[in-house]
Design a protein around this motif. Sequence first.
Motif, PDB file in Angstrom:
ATOM      1  N   UNK A 135       0.730  -1.520  -0.220  1.00  0.00           N
ATOM      2  CA  UNK A 135      -0.307  -0.090   0.524  1.00  0.00           C
ATOM      3  C   UNK A 135       0.926   0.986   0.095  1.00  0.00           C
ATOM      4  N   UNK A 136       2.076   1.255   0.947  1.00  0.00           N
ATOM      5  CA  UNK A 136       2.540   2.613   0.754  1.00  0.00           C
ATOM      6  C   UNK A 136       3.665   2.927  -0.282  1.00  0.00           C
ATOM      7  N   UNK A 137       3.287   1.462  -1.158  1.00  0.00           N
ATOM      8  CA  UNK A 137       4.450   1.682  -2.092  1.00  0.00           C
ATOM      9  C   UNK A 137       3.581   2.449  -3.143  1.00  0.00           C
ATOM     10  N   UNK A 138       2.434   1.964  -3.330  1.00  0.00           N
ATOM     11  CA  UNK A 138       1.346   2.890  -4.315  1.00  0.00           C
ATOM     12  C   UNK A 138       0.637   4.094  -3.993  1.00  0.00           C
ATOM     13  N   UNK A 139       1.128   4.717  -2.774  1.00  0.00           N
ATOM     14  CA  UNK A 139       0.868   5.918  -2.460  1.00  0.00           C
ATOM     15  C   UNK A 139       2.272   6.717  -2.399  1.00  0.00           C
ATOM     16  N   UNK A 140       3.540   6.332  -2.927  1.00  0.00           N
ATOM     17  CA  UNK A 140       4.773   6.449  -2.689  1.00  0.00           C
ATOM     18  C   UNK A 140       4.714   6.647  -4.113  1.00  0.00           C
ATOM     19  N   UNK A 141       4.343   6.009  -5.407  1.00  0.00           N
ATOM     20  CA  UNK A 141       4.422   6.088  -6.663  1.00  0.00           C
ATOM     21  C   UNK A 141       3.624   7.052  -7.060  1.00  0.00           C
ATOM     22  N   UNK A 142       1.963   7.212  -6.787  1.00  0.00           N
ATOM     23  CA  UNK A 142       0.797   7.365  -7.591  1.00  0.00           C
ATOM     24  C   UNK A 142       1.670   9.008  -8.195  1.00  0.00           C
ATOM     25  N   UNK A 143       0.587   9.441  -8.930  1.00  0.00           N
ATOM     26  CA  UNK A 143       0.611   9.990 -10.105  1.00  0.00           C
ATOM     27  C   UNK A 143      -0.859  10.946 -10.397  1.00  0.00           C
TER      28      UNK A 143
ATOM     29  N   UNK B  83      -2.912  12.130 -11.727  1.00  0.00           N
ATOM     30  CA  UNK B  83      -4.896  12.007 -12.093  1.00  0.00           C
ATOM     31  C   UNK B  83      -4.786  10.506 -12.022  1.00  0.00           C
ATOM     32  N   UNK B  84      -4.065  10.578 -10.817  1.00  0.00           N
ATOM     33  CA  UNK B  84      -4.540   8.432 -10.617  1.00  0.00           C
ATOM     34  C   UNK B  84      -6.373   8.389  -9.792  1.00  0.00           C
ATOM     35  N   UNK B  85      -7.187   7.978  -9.797  1.00  0.00           N
ATOM     36  CA  UNK B  85      -8.486   7.523  -9.273  1.00  0.00           C
ATOM     37  C   UNK B  85      -8.270   6.652  -8.308  1.00  0.00           C
ATOM     38  N   UNK B  86      -8.011   5.475  -8.868  1.00  0.00           N
ATOM     39  CA  UNK B  86      -7.925   3.815  -8.724  1.00  0.00           C
ATOM     40  C   UNK B  86      -6.522   3.504  -8.517  1.00  0.00           C
ATOM     41  N   UNK B  87      -6.003   2.646  -7.184  1.00  0.00           N
ATOM     42  CA  UNK B  87      -4.657   1.849  -7.870  1.00  0.00           C
ATOM     43  C   UNK B  87      -5.394   0.244  -7.091  1.00  0.00           C
ATOM     44  N   UNK B  88      -4.429  -0.911  -7.453  1.00  0.00           N
ATOM     45  CA  UNK B  88      -5.019  -1.789  -7.391  1.00  0.00           C
ATOM     46  C   UNK B  88      -3.506  -2.734  -8.522  1.00  0.00           C
ATOM     47  N   UNK B  89      -3.414  -3.679  -7.506  1.00  0.00           N
ATOM     48  CA  UNK B  89      -2.454  -4.690  -7.457  1.00  0.00           C
ATOM     49  C   UNK B  89      -3.552  -5.772  -7.150  1.00  0.00           C
ATOM     50  N   UNK B  90      -3.552  -7.138  -8.381  1.00  0.00           N
ATOM     51  CA  UNK B  90      -4.610  -8.021  -8.523  1.00  0.00           C
ATOM     52  C   UNK B  90      -3.578  -9.297  -8.780  1.00  0.00           C
ATOM     53  N   UNK B  91      -4.019 -10.678  -8.227  1.00  0.00           N
ATOM     54  CA  UNK B  91      -2.918 -11.895  -8.577  1.00  0.00           C
ATOM     55  C   UNK B  91      -4.564 -12.852  -8.151  1.00  0.00           C
ATOM     56  N   UNK B  92      -4.443 -13.565 -10.215  1.00  0.00           N
ATOM     57  CA  UNK B  92      -5.038 -14.236 -10.280  1.00  0.00           C
ATOM     58  C   UNK B  92      -6.976 -14.133  -9.890  1.00  0.00           C
ATOM     59  N   UNK B  93      -7.438 -12.778 -10.045  1.00  0.00           N
ATOM     60  CA  UNK B  93      -8.341 -12.798  -9.415  1.00  0.00           C
ATOM     61  C   UNK B  93      -9.546 -12.149  -7.926  1.00  0.00           C
ATOM     62  N   UNK B  94      -7.876 -12.318  -7.418  1.00  0.00           N
ATOM     63  CA  UNK B  94      -8.202 -12.340  -5.621  1.00  0.00           C
ATOM     64  C   UNK B  94      -6.966 -10.440  -5.688  1.00  0.00           C
ATOM     65  N   UNK B  95      -7.973  -9.942  -4.713  1.00  0.00           N
ATOM     66  CA  UNK B  95      -7.091  -8.776  -4.389  1.00  0.00           C
ATOM     67  C   UNK B  95      -6.239  -8.663  -3.492  1.00  0.00           C
ATOM     68  N   UNK B  96      -4.903  -7.612  -4.118  1.00  0.00           N
ATOM     69  CA  UNK B  96      -3.515  -7.692  -2.823  1.00  0.00           C
ATOM     70  C   UNK B  96      -4.094  -6.393  -2.186  1.00  0.00           C
TER      71      UNK B  96
ATOM     72  N   UNK C  39      -9.698  10.227 -16.574  1.00  0.00           N
ATOM     73  CA  UNK C  39      -8.544  11.639 -17.442  1.00  0.00           C
ATOM     74  C   UNK C  39      -8.254  11.070 -18.547  1.00  0.00           C
ATOM     75  N   UNK C  40      -8.843  11.311 -18.951  1.00  0.00           N
ATOM     76  CA  UNK C  40      -8.218  10.283 -21.238  1.00  0.00           C
ATOM     77  C   UNK C  40      -6.575  10.704 -21.619  1.00  0.00           C
ATOM     78  N   UNK C  41      -6.274  11.378 -21.293  1.00  0.00           N
ATOM     79  CA  UNK C  41      -5.406  12.169 -21.507  1.00  0.00           C
ATOM     80  C   UNK C  41      -3.987  11.620 -20.751  1.00  0.00           C
ATOM     81  N   UNK C  42      -4.274  10.819 -19.347  1.00  0.00           N
ATOM     82  CA  UNK C  42      -3.541  10.440 -18.833  1.00  0.00           C
ATOM     83  C   UNK C  42      -2.669   8.984 -18.994  1.00  0.00           C
ATOM     84  N   UNK C  43      -2.585   8.252 -20.166  1.00  0.00           N
ATOM     85  CA  UNK C  43      -1.888   7.279 -20.776  1.00  0.00           C
ATOM     86  C   UNK C  43      -0.163   6.950 -20.243  1.00  0.00           C
ATOM     87  N   UNK C  44       0.029   7.540 -20.756  1.00  0.00           N
ATOM     88  CA  UNK C  44       1.713   8.268 -20.011  1.00  0.00           C
ATOM     89  C   UNK C  44       1.822   8.140 -19.262  1.00  0.00           C
ATOM     90  N   UNK C  45       1.363   8.880 -18.012  1.00  0.00           N
ATOM     91  CA  UNK C  45       1.538   9.601 -16.373  1.00  0.00           C
ATOM     92  C   UNK C  45       1.381   7.913 -15.711  1.00  0.00           C
TER      93      UNK C  45
END
Length: 653
Positions: A387-395, A397-410, A492-498
């Motif tokens: 969780x701290x890694x996702x918060x530290x590296x977030x951009x 334009x991010x709304x939701x960030x998820x790490x998923x493994x085999x259909x199970x939420x991490x 934001x539909x222009x946030x692909x590169x971010x």
Amino acid sequence: MSHVAKSEADPIDGRSEGLEQPKAGLGEKHSSRVDVPSVELSEGVKGNDTFNAEEPPPLPPRPGRGNPLARTSSVAPAAFPTTQASSRPRLQATATTAISRPNIHTQSFQDSSRETSATSTQLSPPSKSWTGWGSIKRLKIHDGDDSASIRSYAPTLGTAGDVESLLGDVLGSEQTSGWNILSRQLEETGVQLPDASDDEEILHGFDHEFDEIDSLDPSAENEVELLNQWKSKRKHFLILSSAGKPIYSRHGDDNLISGYIGVVQTIISFYEGAGDQLKGFTAGGARFVVMAQGPLYLVAISKLGENDSQLRVQLEALYMQILSTLTLPNLTHLFSNRPSTDLRRPLQGTEPLLSALADSFTRGSAPTLFSALECLKVRKSHREMINNTLLLKRCESLLYGLVVAGGRLVSVVRPRRHSLHPSDLRLIFNMLFEAEGVKAGGGENWIPLCLPGFNKNGYLYMYVSFIDQHEEEETRATSRQDEVAVLLISANKESFYDLRQMRDDVVEELEDNGSMAIIKSAIHKGRYSATDIVPGAVLQHFIYKSRANVQFTMPSYEPYYTTLLARRRLFSLYHNLHAVVHAKNAHLKVHHCISRDAVSFAWVTPLFELYCVAGPNANRNALAQSANKVVQWARREEERIFIIGGAVGVPSS
């Protein structure tokens, strides 16, 4: 009942004392009149020469006492009142498992002992007064007070004997005397206990349920054969417009089932013309459930024993899948301008998503049945690191960030005051891990997506990257349950590169701090087994749902439910349990179901729901104790098996 209500001429206790019982019907009062017998007795005295004229005639009998002359008198004995209790048996409103004559009674005591007895159908009056049964003083609460609650008496907080008293009365495998009497009576009457014979007939050939039906020849020579194949399917999903235009069918093409689509549309229109809304009906051993959503009709046809509410949840998920492609305003606009619009063209390319979702319902889908999510089991400290890694590296334009493994939420990062709806995550997981389209697109994908649970009126934009895409083909193609994906969602539909830059930073950081190795190790280890929690447990499978977190956990399907047919049988049991405890106006807390092939029960509290399945010979004490230990384990490991809150830090827009 005939064996309870006695006739007036029934010879019972009063006849042995030389008296007849009074005619005391329900609501009648005893009469103390003695005029008639006194007159008749006086006339008898006058005609008797043996009496002296100076002697007075004998006195009439006193009220409440028997008349010694009643043995020879022709007077109706009902005229004489009596204080003796009526011989009419008193009715007792107690439950019984007897089907006809035998009445089986099981009594549990505080020392965990039981006494089972069988009585005849001729009920005897209770030995004690009825006033004692209605007395509150007879109810002893175990050290409870006004602040006590249902949870205070939950089996998890009591002794093993208390657990057995709650769960063990109907779970025993021992053949008690009451059970033997019931079994003999069932054999005499021809009634059979619930078994899997009906399911065997329904599920016969279930392995071919998902085989595709061939196309109809131009000459229509194979139409009969294809129709038989179509009718052999245990479950169908049909989507059509209010104008009768076919939109989607899980089995068969439009040329084959166009006639059935017309019949369904005609039936629905008939009820609508009468000012009524058709919700469902039963025909041909199948349950038809109809759901109207704006200009669309969604129909589920099932022979698998699901109830209407469960089928409606599945239809709702299919409707959400359509909205995730079109959004609600676009769908409404298409049909408002042209009611006969053919929606197959706007939905072209989404048939694999609908079919993958429908097939998961037919196989058995725990997330759909329980409306909850399953998370990957990792340590709390490891999850916080991710969780701290996702918060530290977030951009930005991010709304939701998820790490998923085999259909199970991490792990999940979300805005404040916002959370992902389980139905939205189910659509995402279906797209990533059930359908092949996204994975076949390469290592990264940019997908415009509507999440109806979040906002059904607009699109979000999802960046998807499978971390193992650059490894060897044979390694990453072994199983979809071994795949790890990073999902980054933005408005934001222009946030692909971010988002792609954020993905690279997150993956690099996860590799450096060892979190990626932890995730892969948890995936490789797989789900735990029931024996890992309770060694030697009689439980073969269970599902524990945390109602507060809207998440569930379950053990591996191995070794009992590895095949497609075995898994379908398992979820048929879960569907039955769920339907009973969640039925309208139901107030059940514990429900047991015993058959010749399995013992299953559901345990529902305000905090959790537990659904368990054991073998047919499961011991009552072992089953209750195992269920109790599962609940204790789930509460102890709650922060490992569930995501509590998630990472919050993304500013809400």
